[in-house]
Design an enzyme around this catalytic site. Structure first.
Site, PDB file in Angstrom:
ATOM      1  N   ASN A   1       0.837  -1.208   0.000  1.00 33.12           N
ATOM      2  CA  ASN A   1       0.000   0.000   0.000  1.00 33.12           C
ATOM      3  C   ASN A   1       0.869   1.253   0.000  1.00 33.12           C
ATOM      4  O   ASN A   1       1.936   1.295   0.618  1.00 33.12           O
ATOM      5  CB  ASN A   1      -1.015   0.003   1.148  1.00 33.12           C
ATOM      6  CG  ASN A   1      -0.430  -0.218   2.518  1.00 33.12           C
ATOM      7  OD1 ASN A   1       0.560  -0.922   2.677  1.00 33.12           O
ATOM      8  ND2 ASN A   1      -1.037   0.372   3.524  1.00 33.12           N
TER       9      ASN A   1
ATOM     10  N   CYS B   1      -4.249   0.769  -2.236  1.00 30.59           N
ATOM     11  CA  CYS B   1      -4.049  -0.481  -1.493  1.00 30.59           C
ATOM     12  C   CYS B   1      -2.989  -1.352  -2.164  1.00 30.59           C
ATOM     13  O   CYS B   1      -2.742  -1.249  -3.366  1.00 30.59           O
ATOM     14  CB  CYS B   1      -5.347  -1.292  -1.450  1.00 30.59           C
ATOM     15  SG  CYS B   1      -6.668  -0.564  -0.494  1.00 30.59           S
TER      16      CYS B   1
ATOM     17  N   GLU C   1      -3.162  -4.513  -2.930  1.00 39.05           N
ATOM     18  CA  GLU C   1      -3.697  -5.424  -3.949  1.00 39.05           C
ATOM     19  C   GLU C   1      -3.769  -4.748  -5.307  1.00 39.05           C
ATOM     20  O   GLU C   1      -3.418  -5.330  -6.322  1.00 39.05           O
ATOM     21  CB  GLU C   1      -5.107  -5.905  -3.558  1.00 39.05           C
ATOM     22  CG  GLU C   1      -5.152  -6.746  -2.299  1.00 39.05           C
ATOM     23  CD  GLU C   1      -5.311  -5.930  -1.028  1.00 39.05           C
ATOM     24  OE1 GLU C   1      -4.851  -4.768  -0.978  1.00 39.05           O
ATOM     25  OE2 GLU C   1      -5.894  -6.458  -0.078  1.00 39.05           O
TER      26      GLU C   1
ATOM     27  N   CYS D   1     -10.320  -4.953   0.573  1.00 37.89           N
ATOM     28  CA  CYS D   1     -11.469  -4.044   0.569  1.00 37.89           C
ATOM     29  C   CYS D   1     -12.293  -4.267  -0.710  1.00 37.89           C
ATOM     30  O   CYS D   1     -11.824  -4.894  -1.668  1.00 37.89           O
ATOM     31  CB  CYS D   1     -11.008  -2.595   0.683  1.00 37.89           C
ATOM     32  SG  CYS D   1     -10.339  -1.927  -0.844  1.00 37.89           S
TER      33      CYS D   1
ATOM     34  N   CYS E   1     -10.709  -3.298  -4.043  1.00 38.21           N
ATOM     35  CA  CYS E   1      -9.676  -4.247  -4.510  1.00 38.21           C
ATOM     36  C   CYS E   1     -10.308  -5.536  -5.029  1.00 38.21           C
ATOM     37  O   CYS E   1      -9.836  -6.118  -6.001  1.00 38.21           O
ATOM     38  CB  CYS E   1      -8.674  -4.547  -3.399  1.00 38.21           C
ATOM     39  SG  CYS E   1      -7.578  -3.142  -3.092  1.00 38.21           S
TER      40      CYS E   1
HETATM   41  N1  THU Z   1      -5.217  -1.524   2.718  1.00 39.93           N
HETATM   42  C1  THU Z   1      -4.663  -2.337   1.782  1.00 39.93           C
HETATM   43  O1  THU Z   1      -3.570  -2.090   1.247  1.00 39.93           O
HETATM   44  N2  THU Z   1      -5.349  -3.450   1.440  1.00 39.93           N
HETATM   45  C2  THU Z   1      -6.538  -3.835   1.977  1.00 39.93           C
HETATM   46  O2  THU Z   1      -7.082  -4.848   1.594  1.00 39.93           O
HETATM   47  C3  THU Z   1      -7.170  -3.020   3.009  1.00 39.93           C
HETATM   48  C4  THU Z   1      -6.490  -1.755   3.350  1.00 39.93           C
HETATM   49  C5  THU Z   1      -4.463  -0.328   3.093  1.00 39.93           C
HETATM   50  C6  THU Z   1      -5.079   0.977   2.677  1.00 39.93           C
HETATM   51  C7  THU Z   1      -4.451   1.918   3.685  1.00 39.93           C
HETATM   52  O3  THU Z   1      -3.168   2.298   3.203  1.00 39.93           O
HETATM   53  C8  THU Z   1      -4.266   1.066   4.916  1.00 39.93           C
HETATM   54  O4  THU Z   1      -4.342  -0.287   4.479  1.00 39.93           O
HETATM   55  C9  THU Z   1      -5.292   1.298   6.001  1.00 39.93           C
HETATM   56  O5  THU Z   1      -6.568   1.230   5.501  1.00 39.93           O
END
Ligand code: THU
Length: 163
Positions: free
Chosen positions: A61, A72, A74, A111, A114
């Site tokens: 991320n 994110c 993903e 999320c 993603c």
């Molecule tokens: N985040 C991800 O990279 N992947 C996920 O599936 C959920 C959330 C990141 C987004 C943000 O940078 C941090 O986690 C907190 O939400």
């Protein structure tokens, strides 16, 4: 009115139940958390993709002071793959997270944005992408396709020709 039901099937596994390729993918997803840029949330996510041809790509991320501008792990990884191997096939994705501030014992579920982004690649390549979600107590959720996480998803279908 009709009541309808959807069932999601997934497996819960321990690390030693995975094969060598899958263990390596999880190792790389954990390593990718080190490359996350997450000064705002302090939630570090890593994602590793196994291509059919053997290559492995990863992503993490990447946050921004203007919060919604961040991305994110993903989507960072999957767009990296889409760009690097435009005709490639992703067979499996592993996701891991670490944080001193937030709990990460349980597998992190991607999320909705993603999920939608990863499903697009299942459609693009015409095959399912297996998923390994890693929790830090070494509990792993395994799904046989991203679409199992989001059985209803937005899609654009071309109208049949009007005659
Ligand atoms: N985040 C991800 O990279 N992947 C996920 O599936 C959920 C959330 C990141 C987004 C943000 O940078 C941090 O986690 C907190 O939400």
């Amino acid at each position: 009115m009709q009541h309808k039901e959807l069932k999601i099937v997934y497996k819960e596994l321990a690390l030693d139940e995975l094969n060598a390729v899958q263990k390596n993918l999880i190792k790389l997803a954990i390593a990718a958390t080190q490359q996350a840029y997450a000064p705002y949330s302090e939630f570090y996510v890593g994602c590793a993709l196994q291509m059919r041809t053997g290559e492995v790509l990863s992503g993490s991320n990447q946050e921004n002071a203007a919060y919604p501008s961040g991305l994110c792990a993903e989507r960072t990884a999957i767009y990296h793959a889409g760009h690097t191997y435009p005709n490639g096939t992703i067979i499996e994705i592993a996701i891991a997270a670490r944080s001193d501030k937030w709990k990460t014992e349980n597998p992190v579920i991607p999320c909705g944005a993603c999920m939608q982004a990863m499903i697009e690649y299942e459609k693009k390549q015409g095959s399912l992408i297996k998923l390994l979600l890693y929790g830090n107590d070494a509990k792993i959720y395994q799904l046989s396709g991203i679409k199992d996480l989001m059985p209803f998803q937005f899609e654009l279908k071309v109208q049949p020709e009007r005659g």
